[in-house]
Design an enzyme around this catalytic site. Structure first.
Site, PDB file in Angstrom:
ATOM      1  N   MET A   7       4.804 -37.858  13.938  1.00 54.04           N
ATOM      2  CA  MET A   7       5.831 -38.038  14.967  1.00 54.04           C
ATOM      3  C   MET A   7       6.048 -39.537  15.207  1.00 54.04           C
ATOM      4  SD  MET A   7       5.582 -34.828  17.514  1.00 54.04           S
ATOM      5  CE  MET A   7       4.224 -35.370  18.511  1.00 54.04           C
ATOM      6  N   HIS A  17      -0.212 -45.440  13.416  1.00 55.82           N
ATOM      7  CA  HIS A  17      -1.412 -46.267  13.555  1.00 55.82           C
ATOM      8  C   HIS A  17      -2.265 -46.068  12.314  1.00 55.82           C
ATOM      9  CE1 HIS A  17      -3.262 -42.453  14.482  1.00 55.82           C
ATOM     10  NE2 HIS A  17      -2.447 -42.281  15.521  1.00 55.82           N
ATOM     11  N   HIS A  35      -2.751 -42.596  10.753  1.00 54.55           N
ATOM     12  CA  HIS A  35      -1.669 -42.110   9.880  1.00 54.55           C
ATOM     13  C   HIS A  35      -1.724 -42.810   8.520  1.00 54.55           C
ATOM     14  CE1 HIS A  35       0.344 -41.561  13.960  1.00 54.55           C
ATOM     15  NE2 HIS A  35       0.372 -40.357  13.468  1.00 54.55           N
ATOM     16  N   GLN A  76      -4.615 -27.464  15.539  1.00 52.12           N
ATOM     17  CA  GLN A  76      -3.315 -27.507  14.852  1.00 52.12           C
ATOM     18  C   GLN A  76      -3.504 -27.212  13.362  1.00 52.12           C
ATOM     19  OE1 GLN A  76      -0.008 -30.472  15.457  1.00 52.12           O
ATOM     20  NE2 GLN A  76      -0.980 -31.480  13.733  1.00 52.12           N
ATOM     21  N   ARG A 134      -0.584 -41.887  21.467  1.00 47.77           N
ATOM     22  CA  ARG A 134      -0.546 -41.912  22.939  1.00 47.77           C
ATOM     23  C   ARG A 134      -1.421 -43.023  23.523  1.00 47.77           C
ATOM     24  NH1 ARG A 134       0.092 -36.227  21.932  1.00 47.77           N
ATOM     25  NH2 ARG A 134       1.894 -35.419  23.060  1.00 47.77           N
TER      26      ARG A 134
HETATM   27  O1  PAF Z   1       0.344 -33.873  14.558  1.00 45.41           O
HETATM   28  C1  PAF Z   1       1.519 -34.253  14.741  1.00 45.41           C
HETATM   29  O2  PAF Z   1       1.827 -35.441  14.798  1.00 45.41           O
HETATM   30  C2  PAF Z   1       2.606 -33.213  14.892  1.00 45.41           C
HETATM   31  O3  PAF Z   1       2.164 -32.100  15.587  1.00 45.41           O
HETATM   32  C3  PAF Z   1       3.239 -32.786  13.533  1.00 45.41           C
HETATM   33  C4  PAF Z   1       2.227 -32.094  12.652  1.00 45.41           C
HETATM   34  C5  PAF Z   1       3.809 -34.007  12.838  1.00 45.41           C
HETATM   35  C6  PAF Z   1       4.384 -31.803  13.785  1.00 45.41           C
HETATM   36  O4  PAF Z   1       5.379 -32.366  14.577  1.00 45.41           O
END
Ligand code: PAF
Length: 281
Positions: free
Chosen positions: A31, A35, A38, A154, A188
């Site tokens: 999203m 950082h 990622h 997730q 965040r």
């Molecule tokens: O983990 C995230 O940043 C989000 O939930 C994702 C997997 C990109 C889906 O919007």
């Protein structure tokens, strides 16, 4: 030079040419507000695929809190530069209209794994995650997709999505990346003020301290100790502490009932809701 795509059709034309030349594709969904966590996913994807695509899309349908959506950090120009610096080949940055031209009505039910922790506290959140992730998988058709374990639940939801719908890709789990002081990296975190940022590493420190008691404490005692330690920090407003079986995310009452147990926490610190987790064994 990284290729930036705002439209599905353009990205698919680019990817078709790559795939027709026999190249494999790795996807890193994000999203944005990128950082080091990622970037570590991109680096890993680079090692395991010929082409790496990142997506940067603040997905409105996974936010159950409007203020959180509005305040979610957005740094698109910086994101493109960072992605380029680690050799990402393409980035997909669609508008909401491009992703959702019509009303979104899909409803998923992932059963018990979504009724606990994040699923229980953020109604509709995982439905929104599943909608966007499935859509990204269908657009990009990656061989592999990379997700960090900070969002452990997730990842379990996405695995179930892939399993239930026979999606043809591999989900690659990646370790949590932490700041030097132990705070799990999160977009965040940049919304914390100096005082909050200074106390934030205690989230992980408490997890480490309580997990060290695994030989002598029951799951209930360990959970109680974590709650006590968090409640001693006045800036923390704990939403949940859970000790769960990694296989099904259900609460563990006896250590011998599960192969791998993990402790999870969600708490509010100032304006920011933070989550973290740590494997117990
Ligand atoms: O983990 C995230 O940043 C989000 O939930 C994702 C997997 C990109 C889906 O919007």
């Amino acid at each position: 030079m990284i290729q930036v795509f705002n439209y599905i059709a353009d990205l698919q034309t680019y990817l078709k040419a790559k795939r027709d030349s026999g190249l494999s594709v790795g996807l890193v969904p994000t999203m944005g507000a990128l950082h080091e966590g990622h970037l570590s996913l991109i680096r890993r994807a680079k090692k395991e695929n010929d082409i790496v695509v990142a997506s940067v899309f603040v997905n409105p349908v996974q936010f159950n809190n409007r203020a959180d959506l509005e305040k979610y950090p957005r740094t698109p120009e910086k994101d493109v530069k960072l992605l380029e610096s680690v050799g990402c080949d393409a980035v997909f940055m669609p508008s909401v209209q491009e992703m959702y031209p019509t009303e979104v009505t899909d409803r998923y039910d992932f059963g018990i794994i979504e009724r606990v922790m994040e699923g229980a506290c953020r109604p509709g959140h995982f439905n929104g995650v599943a909608i966007v992730v499935r859509k990204l998988f269908e657009i990009v058709e990656p061989d592999r997709a990379y997700f960090g374990e900070k969002d452990f639940q997730q990842q379990a939801i996405i695995r179930k999505l892939v399993h239930d719908y026979n999606l043809k890709l591999e989900i690659v789990p990646c370790d949590i990346v932490r700041e030097k002081d132990g705070l799990a990296m999160s977009s965040r975190n940049m919304r914390l003020n100096d005082e909050e940022r200074a106390i934030a590493p205690m989230i992980y420190k408490v997890l480490q301290e309580v997990v060290a008691n695994v030989e002598t404490m029951s799951p209930a005692e360990m959970k109680a100790l974590a709650l006590k330690k968090y409640s001693d920090i006045k800036q923390f407003d704990v939403e949940y502490v859970e000790i769960a079986d990694e296989a099904n995310l259900q609460s563990v009452t006896d250590w011998k009932d599960c192969e791998h147990a993990r402790i999870f926490v969600a708490l509010q610190l100032g304006p920011v809701r933070l989550i973290d987790n740590l494997r117990i064994f």
